[in-house]
Design a protein around this motif. Structure first.
Motif, PDB file in Angstrom:
ATOM      1  N   GLN A  79      36.535 -18.547 -18.006  1.00 10.45           N
ATOM      2  CA  GLN A  79      36.804 -19.977 -18.047  1.00 10.45           C
ATOM      3  C   GLN A  79      38.014 -20.179 -18.968  1.00 10.45           C
ATOM      4  OE1 GLN A  79      33.415 -18.995 -19.219  1.00 10.45           O
ATOM      5  NE2 GLN A  79      32.956 -18.812 -17.046  1.00 10.45           N
ATOM      6  N   GLY A  86      26.204 -15.219 -26.719  1.00 11.25           N
ATOM      7  CA  GLY A  86      26.597 -16.125 -25.644  1.00 11.25           C
ATOM      8  C   GLY A  86      27.735 -15.611 -24.782  1.00 11.25           C
ATOM      9  N   GLY A  87      28.362 -14.521 -25.204  1.00  9.98           N
ATOM     10  CA  GLY A  87      29.466 -13.974 -24.429  1.00  9.98           C
ATOM     11  C   GLY A  87      30.639 -13.609 -25.306  1.00  9.98           C
ATOM     12  N   PRO A 111      23.532  -9.985 -21.231  1.00 11.00           N
ATOM     13  CA  PRO A 111      23.082  -9.600 -22.568  1.00 11.00           C
ATOM     14  C   PRO A 111      22.975  -8.088 -22.723  1.00 11.00           C
ATOM     15  CG  PRO A 111      21.296 -10.615 -21.304  1.00 11.00           C
ATOM     16  CD  PRO A 111      22.539 -10.719 -20.473  1.00 11.00           C
ATOM     17  N   ARG A 122      34.978 -14.525 -26.169  1.00  9.92           N
ATOM     18  CA  ARG A 122      36.054 -15.508 -26.036  1.00  9.92           C
ATOM     19  C   ARG A 122      37.287 -15.008 -26.741  1.00  9.92           C
ATOM     20  NH1 ARG A 122      32.930 -19.986 -29.643  1.00  9.92           N
ATOM     21  NH2 ARG A 122      31.161 -18.735 -29.102  1.00  9.92           N
ATOM     22  N   ALA A 131      37.014 -18.006 -22.228  1.00  8.98           N
ATOM     23  CA  ALA A 131      35.639 -17.642 -22.583  1.00  8.98           C
ATOM     24  C   ALA A 131      34.961 -17.045 -21.357  1.00  8.98           C
ATOM     25  CB  ALA A 131      34.869 -18.865 -23.068  1.00  8.98           C
ATOM     26  N   ALA A 132      34.005 -16.174 -21.604  1.00  7.08           N
ATOM     27  CA  ALA A 132      33.259 -15.550 -20.512  1.00  7.08           C
ATOM     28  C   ALA A 132      31.821 -15.294 -20.956  1.00  7.08           C
ATOM     29  CB  ALA A 132      33.912 -14.237 -20.091  1.00  7.08           C
ATOM     30  N   SER A 133      30.897 -15.537 -20.065  1.00  8.76           N
ATOM     31  CA  SER A 133      29.498 -15.210 -20.304  1.00  8.76           C
ATOM     32  C   SER A 133      29.245 -13.837 -19.712  1.00  8.76           C
ATOM     33  CB  SER A 133      28.574 -16.239 -19.635  1.00  8.76           C
ATOM     34  OG  SER A 133      28.786 -17.510 -20.193  1.00  8.76           O
TER      35      SER A 133
END
Length: 139
Positions: free
Chosen positions: A106, A76-77, A125, A79, A120-122
């Motif tokens: 974010q 998902g990224g 993939p 954090r 957090a960051a996305s």
């Protein structure tokens, strides 16, 4: 700590004097291991060096710079947490191209000056090399 714990706002807990039983005032810089060898940072404007660098000049820690740390990476990224040094955390940015371009992460709740701030960051993939940086309220 016994018998007294000293907490110094703006300094990471690693550098807190945790277990005081006395305070000694010195007339010259401490030449013991921790202050002369261990608690030192690179003598560069942002305390950075190239990974793997050796034998670079250092100075005693006298200021805490903004820092961002990874605490988790998954599909998902990424954090982590950031600290603003002497100010609050204003923003955290991430990069996957070696710092050529930066994207805002974010941010979690603002705990104010000296507080940790979650981020957090996305990221796309796949296998990535992710860099992260923090900027405090002083810029």
């Amino acid at each position: 700590g016994f018998p007294l714990r000293l907490i110094v706002p703006g300094w990471f807990s690693t550098y807190w004097v945790k277990a005081l039983d006395r305070i000694t005032v010195l007339a010259a810089p401490d030449t013991g291991y921790w202050m002369d060898k261990a608690y030192r940072i690179p003598a560069t404007p942002r305390a950075n060096v190239v990974p793997g660098a050796k034998d670079f000049p250092t100075v005693p820690i006298g200021r805490m710079l903004p820092r961002a740390f990874f605490t988790r990476a998954d599909a998902g990224g990424v954090r982590g947490v950031a600290l603003g040094g002497a100010g609050g955390v204003a923003k955290v940015d991430w990069s996957i191209d070696g710092g050529k371009s930066w994207h805002p992460a974010q941010l979690g709740p603002d705990a104010g000056r000296y507080g940790f701030r979650r981020w957090a960051a996305s990221v796309p993939p796949g296998a990535q090399t992710v860099a992260v940086r923090a900027t405090n309220t002083s810029g």
